[in-house]
Structure formats: C-alpha cells, structure tokens
Design a protein around this motif. Structure first.
Motif, PDB file in Angstrom:
ATOM      1  N   GLU A 298     147.526 -69.525  10.170  1.00  0.00           N
ATOM      2  CA  GLU A 298     148.520 -68.874  11.029  1.00  0.00           C
ATOM      3  C   GLU A 298     149.150 -69.859  12.008  1.00  0.00           C
ATOM      4  OE1 GLU A 298     148.847 -65.562  14.569  1.00  0.00           O
ATOM      5  OE2 GLU A 298     147.204 -65.369  13.138  1.00  0.00           O
ATOM      6  N   LEU A 299     148.332 -70.482  12.852  1.00  0.00           N
ATOM      7  CA  LEU A 299     148.889 -71.314  13.906  1.00  0.00           C
ATOM      8  C   LEU A 299     149.253 -72.707  13.409  1.00  0.00           C
ATOM      9  CD1 LEU A 299     146.562 -70.159  16.804  1.00  0.00           C
ATOM     10  CD2 LEU A 299     148.874 -69.400  16.268  1.00  0.00           C
ATOM     11  N   GLY A 300     148.483 -73.223  12.441  1.00  0.00           N
ATOM     12  CA  GLY A 300     148.857 -74.507  11.864  1.00  0.00           C
ATOM     13  C   GLY A 300     150.200 -74.421  11.168  1.00  0.00           C
ATOM     14  N   ALA A 358     150.446 -62.956   2.899  1.00  0.00           N
ATOM     15  CA  ALA A 358     150.593 -64.362   3.293  1.00  0.00           C
ATOM     16  C   ALA A 358     150.709 -65.270   2.076  1.00  0.00           C
ATOM     17  CB  ALA A 358     149.416 -64.787   4.169  1.00  0.00           C
ATOM     18  N   ILE A 359     149.898 -64.997   1.045  1.00  0.00           N
ATOM     19  CA  ILE A 359     149.963 -65.797  -0.193  1.00  0.00           C
ATOM     20  C   ILE A 359     151.363 -65.715  -0.793  1.00  0.00           C
ATOM     21  CG2 ILE A 359     149.106 -66.005  -2.555  1.00  0.00           C
ATOM     22  CD1 ILE A 359     146.429 -64.803  -1.472  1.00  0.00           C
ATOM     23  N   ALA A 360     151.851 -64.488  -0.958  1.00  0.00           N
ATOM     24  CA  ALA A 360     153.170 -64.297  -1.572  1.00  0.00           C
ATOM     25  C   ALA A 360     154.264 -64.933  -0.732  1.00  0.00           C
ATOM     26  CB  ALA A 360     153.440 -62.801  -1.753  1.00  0.00           C
ATOM     27  N   ALA A 366     158.251 -71.669  -0.294  1.00  0.00           N
ATOM     28  CA  ALA A 366     158.280 -72.999  -0.904  1.00  0.00           C
ATOM     29  C   ALA A 366     159.411 -73.127  -1.919  1.00  0.00           C
ATOM     30  CB  ALA A 366     156.947 -73.303  -1.574  1.00  0.00           C
ATOM     31  N   GLY A 367     159.763 -72.018  -2.551  1.00  0.00           N
ATOM     32  CA  GLY A 367     160.805 -72.071  -3.575  1.00  0.00           C
ATOM     33  C   GLY A 367     162.171 -71.616  -3.114  1.00  0.00           C
ATOM     34  N   ALA A 368     162.303 -71.208  -1.840  1.00  0.00           N
ATOM     35  CA  ALA A 368     163.578 -70.690  -1.344  1.00  0.00           C
ATOM     36  C   ALA A 368     164.640 -71.782  -1.323  1.00  0.00           C
ATOM     37  CB  ALA A 368     163.395 -70.116   0.060  1.00  0.00           C
ATOM     38  N   THR A 369     165.814 -71.468  -1.852  1.00  0.00           N
ATOM     39  CA  THR A 369     166.911 -72.433  -1.872  1.00  0.00           C
ATOM     40  C   THR A 369     168.129 -71.949  -1.088  1.00  0.00           C
ATOM     41  OG1 THR A 369     167.711 -71.494  -3.958  1.00  0.00           O
ATOM     42  CG2 THR A 369     166.230 -73.396  -4.095  1.00  0.00           C
ATOM     43  N   GLY A 370     168.131 -70.698  -0.710  1.00  0.00           N
ATOM     44  CA  GLY A 370     169.261 -70.143   0.033  1.00  0.00           C
ATOM     45  C   GLY A 370     168.788 -69.341   1.225  1.00  0.00           C
ATOM     46  N   VAL A 371     169.717 -68.924   2.060  1.00  0.00           N
ATOM     47  CA  VAL A 371     169.392 -68.218   3.293  1.00  0.00           C
ATOM     48  C   VAL A 371     168.724 -66.873   3.011  1.00  0.00           C
ATOM     49  CG1 VAL A 371     170.356 -67.177   5.380  1.00  0.00           C
ATOM     50  CG2 VAL A 371     171.262 -69.351   4.531  1.00  0.00           C
ATOM     51  N   HIS A 505     150.817 -75.900  -1.137  1.00  0.00           N
ATOM     52  CA  HIS A 505     149.402 -76.219  -0.893  1.00  0.00           C
ATOM     53  C   HIS A 505     148.835 -75.390   0.262  1.00  0.00           C
ATOM     54  CE1 HIS A 505     150.005 -79.566  -3.642  1.00  0.00           C
ATOM     55  NE2 HIS A 505     148.712 -79.844  -3.562  1.00  0.00           N
ATOM     56  N   ASP A 506     149.689 -75.054   1.236  1.00  0.00           N
ATOM     57  CA  ASP A 506     149.257 -74.231   2.370  1.00  0.00           C
ATOM     58  C   ASP A 506     148.800 -72.852   1.907  1.00  0.00           C
ATOM     59  OD1 ASP A 506     148.799 -73.771   5.064  1.00  0.00           O
ATOM     60  OD2 ASP A 506     150.845 -73.116   5.478  1.00  0.00           O
ATOM     61  N   ALA A 507     149.338 -72.367   0.793  1.00  0.00           N
ATOM     62  CA  ALA A 507     148.986 -71.035   0.279  1.00  0.00           C
ATOM     63  C   ALA A 507     147.543 -70.968  -0.199  1.00  0.00           C
ATOM     64  CB  ALA A 507     149.927 -70.646  -0.856  1.00  0.00           C
ATOM     65  N   ILE A 508     146.872 -72.108  -0.358  1.00  0.00           N
ATOM     66  CA  ILE A 508     145.459 -72.100  -0.735  1.00  0.00           C
ATOM     67  C   ILE A 508     144.623 -71.409   0.338  1.00  0.00           C
ATOM     68  CG2 ILE A 508     143.445 -73.583  -1.157  1.00  0.00           C
ATOM     69  CD1 ILE A 508     145.387 -75.655  -2.325  1.00  0.00           C
ATOM     70  N   LEU A 509     145.020 -71.546   1.602  1.00  0.00           N
ATOM     71  CA  LEU A 509     144.244 -70.977   2.715  1.00  0.00           C
ATOM     72  C   LEU A 509     144.149 -69.453   2.648  1.00  0.00           C
ATOM     73  CD1 LEU A 509     145.515 -73.264   5.631  1.00  0.00           C
ATOM     74  CD2 LEU A 509     143.379 -73.449   4.340  1.00  0.00           C
TER      75      LEU A 509
END
Length: 550
Positions: A298-300, A358-360, A366-371, A505-509
């Motif tokens: 969360e905070l990281g 949070a995972i989703a 990570a894959g977002a390319t537009g607003v 990689h953050d989604a591993i948490l």
C-alpha cells in the motif's frame, strides 16, 4: 467469549478526540503527498537516483516505526498528552532539518539532511498514531472497523490536499515553500487535542502489566519486528547515514552487520524477558507477516505510483491519477460499516476481497496505455487498498484485547518499517534495474553508460545495476518528444518500460496477502466464525488464560 456492548462511545468527548486524531493523520498525509510531488525537483537539484529517492521516501516510514512502537509501549504509562507534545516538537524539528539543503551542497550532504528530516517527520507521525489507533479502538469498542476506517480516511484526504498543492503551485513555488505547508494541519491538531481528557485502554484499565500485554506478541511476533530493525540498522543507518558521514567502510562491512544483528536480536530478547519467554500467539505472528507485506504494497506503491503513472503518461496526469485514487479511498473508508452490515462480510473477508482488487488493479495499471485505461486501473486498485490498513488494526483490537495499545502499535511499526526498508527502496531499485535492462536489451547500452548516475543501485543483496542520472532523466522527461535528442528519447522510453515491469512485479505482494487471508477465512470458518473478544474479570486478575492465548 464475546460480550454485548452498547453502540455508543465510552466517553462524552469521543467525537472530538476522533476528529483530532483525524487531523493528526491528515498532517502526515499532506507531508507524504508533497514529498511525492517534489522528488522530481530533488532529482533536478541534486541528481538523485531512483534508489536514493526511494531511500528518502522510505525514511518517511522507518521513523514512523520507532514512534509508534515506542509510543505504543509507553502510552498507557505516561498518558496521551505527553506523546502529543513530543510529536508536535518533532514536527517542528523536521521542518528545520528538511529545509536546510540547497543546490550548492554536495549530493551526499543533501541526501543525509533530507533523509534525516524525513525520518524525524515520520517519527512524529508514528508517535501520533500510537495515540490515535488505540484511542479510537478504546472509544468505540463495538464498532472498531468502522471508526478506524473513518480515522484513516484522513490519510487519503491529506494526500489529496498535498497533491493539489504541488499541482497548483509546483511550477511557481520552490519545493521548500511547498513542503512547509504541512505545518498548518500540525498546528490545528495541536489545538484540537489541547485540554482533552483521555480514556484508558481495556488492558490498562484492567491493570495488566506491560509483560502481560506483550505475551501474545511473544518471541514469534517480536522476531518479525526484530528482523526489520536489523535491516533498518544495517542499511538505512549504516550504509546511508553513518558511512556517508564518516566515509568509513566499517558501516558497510561485516562488523556493522553483526552490530545490526545484535540490535534486532536485542529487541526479541527484551520481549522474551519481559514476557517470561512466551512464544506468542500464532495468529498475531501471521497478522504481523501479512502487515509487513501490506505496508510494502500500500504505502510503498503509494510512494511511487504518482511517479510511475507520470512516467507512463505525463507528470500532470500522474498527479491527477494520484488524487483520483486518494478520493476513492477517502469516500470508501466511510463505508466499511455498511459493508459489514449489509454485505455480511467479516473483517478477514474484506481483507481477502481487497487483495483480489489490488492484484487486478496493478496488472491493469502496468498495461495501461491511455488515460481511460489508467483511470480504470487506478479505480480498481484503489478499491483494493482502501480497507487494508485500518481493518488490520481492527482485527488486532478485536482478537487481542489483552495487548492494549502494544500489539496494534507494533503491527503499525512493522508495516512502516517494511515500507522503509523493503517497499520504497525496493520499488526504486526495481525501477532502476528494469530501466537499465531495457536499455541494454534495446541496444542503448552506450547511452546508459554516457548518462549513468554517480552511484549504482544495489538493494538487499540483489545484483548491483547501473542507474540513469536523475538530473539528465528529468530534463529529458520535461521536453516535448519532438524536442528530445535520440539519447533522451531512449532514456524516456526505457523508463516507461521499466515502470510497467515494476508494477507487474509489485502485484506479487497482494497475491501473497490473498493466500494468507484465504487461509485465515478457512480457519475462522472451521472454528465457529470471526468474533470480537473482550477481557473478562478473571483474565484481568491473571486467573485464566485469555481466549486468544497460545
């Protein structure tokens, strides 16, 4: 066993104290968001790497750990008022230290001042939360999840205000002028707490000693905090403060590593002695582990999400997305009572559901390319992270009433130390590493070498990597695409790729957290369901072991 309680608070000034605590945590959120917004200015002025910025951001949580743990241990002995005065003085001192660096300083000197000032600021915040969390849990014993979520709604509100400040005046005001504004809510919370009478926790009112309060923490729980204290002493204190001040290799060698081990082991030994070598409760140990992961998530992530979104899109959109995510958190934290009552979800079920969101959210971000995609991803991620922290505190308050303020404060400290030593620096290192790897794989190795930072990035024994120079990278990012040189465009494209990989990689948490909460759901289902526990007169007198005993 459970006891039926009135829904009413236990003190006539309960709401005044709740909102005073709300304002205190809001001050922490304002300072946190402003620091997030000005770290690019620090890169431009001092040339910091992402790892160095992550270490400064991490200090904003490490100091919190000491404030909340020490405060939690002594709060029932010295009273809430003295801790509030101490926190106010720490806030003023932090402003003095943090505002000292200037562009003419050596990079290491500026880094040490910013690191130290940020640490003192977080020490003040931790001291305040050592007051606020057990105070609200005591004032509203039958609605802890609801009121602790309301208390912590102040955190996203503070981040919204801080982000709006940097968005509105970032180009006109110096970073020092922006950062100094956090003192305004500091003065307000001081007045709100002034002259108030405070209740005592169940454990304190029952006459339990500190050793008795700590028994359910025990050696198991203390080992989690002890390990993080070891990392803090070894990395933050040794490598990044003392080694820089003295230019000595002693603080980065084996001898200092052994001293750091002694610090962590000393905390565990202290807990063992005062609890007469109690092992501790396994459930509290598991909750501590989960909270360490939670803090880094969360905070990281919060400490980097504005920067990462700003890299993938634009710096301005990064700030707007950050504000959007905080607004969702602020609104939803007033809804936890409805979720419990209407959806019939226990606190553990809420935590498990949040992990899935949070995972989703992180994978989509990570894959977002537009607003539109970015806003959708942040909406899902924000639902996930909203209830984590206050609901975990409520679970400890519900299941371990004998621990008073102590276990709640130690768990909060574990979460903050995890951010300071794992989440903040870890994501900064990951961003440096994945950016450098993309440059090497894309044939930009010579560009990397020509624009490398003064110091390489290294963290937790992972391979040392060459990082981009912060000044040169920020200069490239602030240019329009058509105005960049080929080298500058290569740096910007590589950092975007590194940012995307960092989020994946953050989604591993949250995956790890989901596993823990699912197992706890199964445990409570098998043992009759989740229930809030209370201290009985027999337990208070030491006649029987508490219902949550090991």
């Amino acid at each position: 066993m459970t006891t039926t309680l009135s829904d009413q608070p236990i003190a006539p000034n309960a709401k005044r104290l709740l909102w005073a605590g709300f304002m205190a945590i809001l001050a922490a959120g304002v300072g946190f968001a402003i620091r997030n917004g000005i770290n690019a200015a620090w890169s431009q002025e001092f040339g910091f790497t992402n790892l160095q910025k992550g270490l400064i951001g991490g200090a904003g949580f490490s100091g919190f750990c000491f404030g909340i743990i020490i405060g939690g241990v002594i709060v029932d002995r010295i009273g809430y008022g003295k801790l509030i005065i101490s926190a106010f003085l720490f806030h003023v001192l932090s402003a003095v230290v943090t505002l000292m660096p200037n562009g003419g300083m050596e990079q290491q000197t500026a880094f040490l001042l910013l690191f130290t000032g940020t640490f003192i600021f977080s020490l003040a915040n931790g001291t305040l939360e050592a007051v606020a969390n057990p105070l609200v849990a005591t004032l509203f014993p039958n609605n802890r999840t609801h009121y602790l979520n309301i208390l912590h709604a102040s955190w996203p509100l503070g981040m919204i205000l801080g982000a709006l400040i940097t968005l509105a005046v970032g180009n006109q005001w110096s970073w020092k002028a922006q950062l100094g504004l956090y003192l305004l809510p500091t003065v307000i919370y001081g007045f709100m707490f002034m002259g108030q009478k405070f209740p005592r926790s169940d454990a304190s009112a029952s006459g339990l000693s500190l050793g008795e309060m700590m028994k359910e923490v025990g050696i198991l729980g203390a080992s989690v905090a002890g390990f993080l204290l070891y990392l803090f002493t070894r990395d933050a204190v040794g490598e990044n403060i003392l080694a820089g001040l003295t230019n000595s290799d002693f603080f980065t060698g084996d001898s200092w590593n052994y001293i750091s081990m002694a610090v962590g082991a000393g905390f565990v030994l202290w807990v063992a002695v005062i609890t007469k070598f109690a092992i501790g409760h396994w459930l509290l140990f598991v909750l501590f582990i989960a909270h360490a992961i939670l803090g880094s998530l969360e905070l990281g992530t919060d400490s980097w999400i504005e920067n990462i979104n700003g890299t993938i899109l634009t710096p301005e959109l990064g700030k707007i997305l950050f504000i959007f995510a905080c607004a969702i958190m602020f609104g939803l934290r007033f809804c936890s009572h409805w979720i419990e009552d209407k959806l019939k979800l226990s606190p553990i079920a809420i935590l498990f559901s949040c992990s899935l969101f949070a995972i989703a959210g992180l994978y989509l971000a990570a894959g977002a390319t537009g607003v539109t995609a970015a806003f959708g991803a942040m909406f899902i991620y924000s639902i996930g992270k909203t209830f984590f922290w206050p609901t975990m505190l409520a679970v400890v308050g519900d299941r371990f009433p004998r621990t008073g303020a102590v276990a709640m404060s130690i768990m909060g400290g574990i979460g903050m130390l995890s951010v300071g030593q794992l989440g903040g620096p870890g994501l900064g290192y990951a961003k440096d590493r994945f950016t450098a790897e993309h440059m090497e794989e894309s044939g930009y190795g010579e560009v990397l070498q020509a624009n490398k930072a003064e110091k390489p990035s290294s963290w937790m024994g992972f391979a040392e990597v060459t990082a981009l120079d912060g000044k040169k990278l920020e200069e490239a990012k602030h240019l329009k695409k058509e105005d960049r040189t080929a080298e500058q465009q290569a740096m910007v494209e590589s950092e975007i790729a590194g940012s995307r990989k960092t989020l994946r990689h953050d989604a591993i948490l949250p995956i790890g957290m989901a596993v823990i909460y699912l197992l706890l759901l199964i445990y409570f289902k098998a043992t009759g369901g989740y229930k809030a526990l209370r201290i009985t007169p027999e337990e208070a007198s030491g006649g029987v072991k508490g219902p949550a005993g090991f």
